[in-house]
Design a protein around this motif. Structure first.
Motif, PDB file in Angstrom:
ATOM      1  N   SER A 191       0.842  -1.157   0.056  1.00  0.00           N
ATOM      2  CA  SER A 191       0.014  -0.021  -0.042  1.00  0.00           C
ATOM      3  C   SER A 191       0.991   1.144   0.013  1.00  0.00           C
ATOM      4  O   SER A 191       1.857   1.201   0.577  1.00  0.00           O
ATOM      5  CB  SER A 191      -0.866   0.047   1.242  1.00  0.00           C
ATOM      6  OG  SER A 191      -1.416   1.185   1.680  1.00  0.00           O
ATOM      7  N   SER A 192       0.762   2.245  -0.851  1.00  0.00           N
ATOM      8  CA  SER A 192       1.497   3.403  -0.835  1.00  0.00           C
ATOM      9  C   SER A 192       0.887   4.381  -1.514  1.00  0.00           C
ATOM     10  O   SER A 192      -0.215   4.272  -2.403  1.00  0.00           O
ATOM     11  CB  SER A 192       2.514   2.813  -1.779  1.00  0.00           C
ATOM     12  OG  SER A 192       3.881   3.774  -1.884  1.00  0.00           O
ATOM     13  N   HIS A 193       1.420   5.834  -1.108  1.00  0.00           N
ATOM     14  CA  HIS A 193       1.052   6.894  -1.727  1.00  0.00           C
ATOM     15  C   HIS A 193       1.792   7.149  -3.166  1.00  0.00           C
ATOM     16  O   HIS A 193       1.783   8.070  -3.928  1.00  0.00           O
ATOM     17  CB  HIS A 193       1.048   7.944  -1.148  1.00  0.00           C
ATOM     18  CG  HIS A 193       0.138   8.148   0.056  1.00  0.00           C
ATOM     19  ND1 HIS A 193       0.115   8.022   1.425  1.00  0.00           N
ATOM     20  CD2 HIS A 193      -1.230   8.380  -0.118  1.00  0.00           C
ATOM     21  CE1 HIS A 193      -0.849   8.315   1.908  1.00  0.00           C
ATOM     22  NE2 HIS A 193      -1.816   8.381   1.073  1.00  0.00           N
ATOM     23  N   SER A 194       3.163   6.436  -2.995  1.00  0.00           N
ATOM     24  CA  SER A 194       4.019   6.643  -3.918  1.00  0.00           C
ATOM     25  C   SER A 194       4.025   5.720  -5.309  1.00  0.00           C
ATOM     26  O   SER A 194       4.197   4.759  -5.334  1.00  0.00           O
ATOM     27  CB  SER A 194       5.479   6.098  -3.437  1.00  0.00           C
ATOM     28  OG  SER A 194       6.407   6.179  -4.416  1.00  0.00           O
ATOM     29  N   ILE A 195       3.321   6.726  -6.085  1.00  0.00           N
ATOM     30  CA  ILE A 195       2.710   5.946  -7.431  1.00  0.00           C
ATOM     31  C   ILE A 195       3.970   5.380  -8.264  1.00  0.00           C
ATOM     32  O   ILE A 195       3.939   4.158  -8.787  1.00  0.00           O
ATOM     33  CB  ILE A 195       2.289   6.829  -8.416  1.00  0.00           C
ATOM     34  CG1 ILE A 195       0.733   7.207  -7.746  1.00  0.00           C
ATOM     35  CG2 ILE A 195       1.805   6.518 -10.018  1.00  0.00           C
ATOM     36  CD1 ILE A 195       0.019   8.430  -8.584  1.00  0.00           C
ATOM     37  N   SER A 196       5.264   5.996  -8.295  1.00  0.00           N
ATOM     38  CA  SER A 196       6.441   5.650  -9.047  1.00  0.00           C
ATOM     39  C   SER A 196       7.002   4.231  -8.333  1.00  0.00           C
ATOM     40  O   SER A 196       7.366   3.492  -9.282  1.00  0.00           O
ATOM     41  CB  SER A 196       7.475   6.641  -9.181  1.00  0.00           C
ATOM     42  OG  SER A 196       7.856   6.787  -7.618  1.00  0.00           O
ATOM     43  N   GLU A 197       6.868   4.124  -7.116  1.00  0.00           N
ATOM     44  CA  GLU A 197       7.109   2.760  -6.479  1.00  0.00           C
ATOM     45  C   GLU A 197       6.501   1.595  -6.947  1.00  0.00           C
ATOM     46  O   GLU A 197       6.732   0.472  -7.355  1.00  0.00           O
ATOM     47  CB  GLU A 197       7.284   2.803  -4.984  1.00  0.00           C
ATOM     48  CG  GLU A 197       8.665   3.983  -4.289  1.00  0.00           C
ATOM     49  CD  GLU A 197       9.634   3.802  -5.027  1.00  0.00           C
ATOM     50  OE1 GLU A 197      10.176   2.458  -5.033  1.00  0.00           O
ATOM     51  OE2 GLU A 197      10.415   4.751  -5.531  1.00  0.00           O
ATOM     52  N   LEU A 198       5.222   1.915  -6.881  1.00  0.00           N
ATOM     53  CA  LEU A 198       4.250   0.693  -7.250  1.00  0.00           C
ATOM     54  C   LEU A 198       4.376   0.593  -8.874  1.00  0.00           C
ATOM     55  O   LEU A 198       4.239  -0.700  -9.060  1.00  0.00           O
ATOM     56  CB  LEU A 198       2.827   1.332  -6.947  1.00  0.00           C
ATOM     57  CG  LEU A 198       2.408   1.487  -5.430  1.00  0.00           C
ATOM     58  CD1 LEU A 198       0.851   1.862  -5.330  1.00  0.00           C
ATOM     59  CD2 LEU A 198       2.599   0.218  -4.728  1.00  0.00           C
ATOM     60  N   GLU A 199       4.635   1.554  -9.672  1.00  0.00           N
ATOM     61  CA  GLU A 199       4.913   1.412 -10.931  1.00  0.00           C
ATOM     62  C   GLU A 199       5.967   0.408 -11.123  1.00  0.00           C
ATOM     63  O   GLU A 199       6.171  -0.330 -12.008  1.00  0.00           O
ATOM     64  CB  GLU A 199       5.086   2.798 -11.690  1.00  0.00           C
ATOM     65  CG  GLU A 199       4.912   2.787 -13.080  1.00  0.00           C
ATOM     66  CD  GLU A 199       4.725   4.145 -13.417  1.00  0.00           C
ATOM     67  OE1 GLU A 199       5.287   5.142 -12.778  1.00  0.00           O
ATOM     68  OE2 GLU A 199       3.877   4.557 -14.584  1.00  0.00           O
ATOM     69  N   LYS A 200       7.052   0.494 -10.482  1.00  0.00           N
ATOM     70  CA  LYS A 200       8.378  -0.127 -10.671  1.00  0.00           C
ATOM     71  C   LYS A 200       7.891  -1.651 -10.118  1.00  0.00           C
ATOM     72  O   LYS A 200       8.751  -2.523 -10.575  1.00  0.00           O
ATOM     73  CB  LYS A 200       9.447   0.584 -10.056  1.00  0.00           C
ATOM     74  CG  LYS A 200      10.018   2.047 -10.971  1.00  0.00           C
ATOM     75  CD  LYS A 200      10.831   2.621 -10.035  1.00  0.00           C
ATOM     76  CE  LYS A 200      11.075   4.013 -10.581  1.00  0.00           C
ATOM     77  NZ  LYS A 200      11.413   4.947  -9.601  1.00  0.00           N
TER      78      LYS A 200
END
Lengths: 239, 267
Positions: A191-200
């Motif tokens: 679960s994250s607010h960081s879109i770029s991390e989830l994307e990677k």
């Protein structure tokens, strides 16, 4: 036969009731949530504040009970959990903490010796294993949080905002460690607010909005989209 | 309930995982208390108060030893009780507030195991602090020419059982009230009432329906007067097994209620 899901929600609703002077007010945590995470998958949960991400995690881990619906997950001995802000006993050292949690996870003394050393090494804490936790920085405590989540070699890891408050170098280390764990076959739910991390990291992302799972996005979809995952997320939450 | 007993029996017969996890949690709770400022202060304060009892004894002239004995044991009880009640009121609530409970309950640890571990750790902490004060108290007594009397040991055990019972009730109250202060105040009221149960029962006869709630309450409140062995030193035939059983059964009953409440609790 298809492998059993690592985590499954079937029409799950959670409402919170707050009582004040005999008057009860209700608020919605999640509503009619149906979701299945496959073994080996890296699944992301994305949503604005209050969208139900943490509620979903707590329901899965049994910290909350669903108002209706059914939640099923692997046994807790096969699950590693990293809360948003992992709190440890300040009087223990990282090594003592991991031993404590390892014993509670059912590891034997023989297993503990190498698992603790391995987990500390994996998150870069081997050099600080004997310092008291009260002396450690927030980023270091977050690393310890990841170490305790992977300590007992779980099949499923649930990570709530794993890179929150970390510096860029630590974020990269975290991402590499998580990617490596996923490559080893571990199921990740992040679960994250960081879109770029989830994307990677993720193969699939679920978007939560006001307690409802409004969209499931596959990796190929955000790779093909001009605005990437961010564009799809903004489009979804603004619709 | 039968399945609960089977699980418990299985754990004892098997690898003892149930007991082992309770022991791990208890040891951690003891370490937690050991670093607590309140715990250290309660021991230091207890030692200071024992010194004051020494001064009071000097004022009592020919009754010096008796005053030293009574005040000392009384202070050990109060300080042991203060530490245990505070510890019980915060044992779980503090873990909920600091969220340290998350990393425990998301492991294969049942809420009953967690509660039992915290309580046992707390009672071990209380025992250690009371023993420290008792050793000092005995040193003062011997220094003043007192000779060992087995009744001292019985009085100490009686005090410890009072602390055990009050801590178990407080632990339950802390989960029920969700407030440390409320739990401590109610525990203090129960502790006080627990010393006047025979009087309360005389004042609240069943014949008067208006007093039924109070009369009923007098059978729920622990009868702490039973454990006042300082008042029973002349009665060597007092049934040791009976009050030991009462203390354990009563504490266990409140712990089971606390466990039931904790199982229902959401985090």
């Amino acid at each position: 036969m298809a492998a059993e899901a690592a985590l499954s929600f079937k029409s799950v609703t959670k409402t919170y009731g707050y009582s004040h002077l005999g008057h009860i007010t209700y608020s919605l945590g999640v509503e009619n949530l149906s979701l299945e995470v496959k073994p080996g998958e890296a699944f992301g949960l994305l949503g604005l504040n209050g969208s139900g991400k943490t509620t979903t995690f707590k329901l899965a881990l049994g910290l909350l009970k669903p108002t209706s619906g059914q939640v099923s997950m692997l046994e807790l001995s096969q699950v590693g959990f990293l809360p948003e802000l992992p709190y440890f006993y300040p009087f223990l050292s990282p090594e003592q903490s991991l031993r404590f949690y390892g014993r509670l996870s059912g590891l034997t003394e023989a297993e503990l010796a190498h698992r603790v050393a391995h987990a500390l090494e994996a998150v870069g804490l081997a050099g600080q294993r004997r310092r008291k936790i009260r002396e450690l920085s927030k980023g270091t405590v977050q690393r310890l949080g990841l170490a305790q989540a992977m300590l007992h070699d779980p099949k499923l890891m649930m990570l709530d905002e794993p890179v929150s408050g970390l510096d860029p170098l630590a974020i990269k280390d975290f991402r590499d460690t998580l990617a490596s764990l996923n490559e080893q076959g571990k199921t990740l739910i992040i679960s994250s607010h960081s879109i770029s991390e989830l994307e990677k990291l993720c193969h699939r992302v679920g978007v939560l909005k006001e307690g409802r799972l409004v969209r499931l996005i596959e990796q190929r979809q955000w790779r093909q989209a001009s605005g990437g995952l961010e564009g799809l997320f903004v489009e979804t939450v603004r619709s | 309930m039968a399945s609960g007993f089977r699980r418990f029996g299985g754990a004892l017969r098997g690898d003892g995982a149930l007991v082992k996890k309770v022991a791990i949690l208890a040891w951690n709770c003891w370490l937690d208390n050991l670093g607590s400022r309140f715990y250290a202060i309660s021991i230091i304060f207890g030692i200071v108060i024992l010194y004051i009892s020494l001064l009071l004894g000097m004022l009592a002239a020919d009754q010096e030893l008796r005053v030293l004995l009574d005040f000392g044991l009384g202070f050990i009880e109060l300080m042991g009780l203060a530490g245990a009640v505070f510890g019980a009121a915060t044992a779980v609530l503090r873990e909920i507030e600091s969220k340290t409970i998350y990393l425990i309950l998301t492991r294969p640890v049942s809420r009953s195991q967690y509660l039992a571990g915290r309580f046992l750790g707390l009672m071990f902490s209380a025992l250690v602090s009371m023993l420290i004060m008792a050793v000092l108290h005995l040193a003062i007594l011997f220094f003043k020419g007192w000779t060992w009397d087995r009744a001292y040991l019985l009085a100490f055990v009686g005090i410890y059982f009072k602390v055990l019972i009050t801590a178990a009730v407080t632990l339950f109250l802390s989960l029920f009230s969700s407030s440390v202060l409320t739990a401590m105040i109610i525990a203090a009221i129960l502790w006080t009432l627990g010393h006047f149960l025979p009087e309360i029962r005389v004042m609240t006869p069943w014949a008067r329906p208006a007093l039924w709630p109070l009369a009923g309450l007098s059978y729920v409140i622990p009868d702490l007067q039973l454990f006042n062995l300082r008042d029973r030193l002349a009665d060597p035939q007092w049934p040791l097994l009976a009050w030991t059983g009462y203390a354990f059964v009563y504490s266990l009953a409140w712990l089971m209620l606390a466990g039931f409440w904790l199982r229902k609790k959401e985090f």
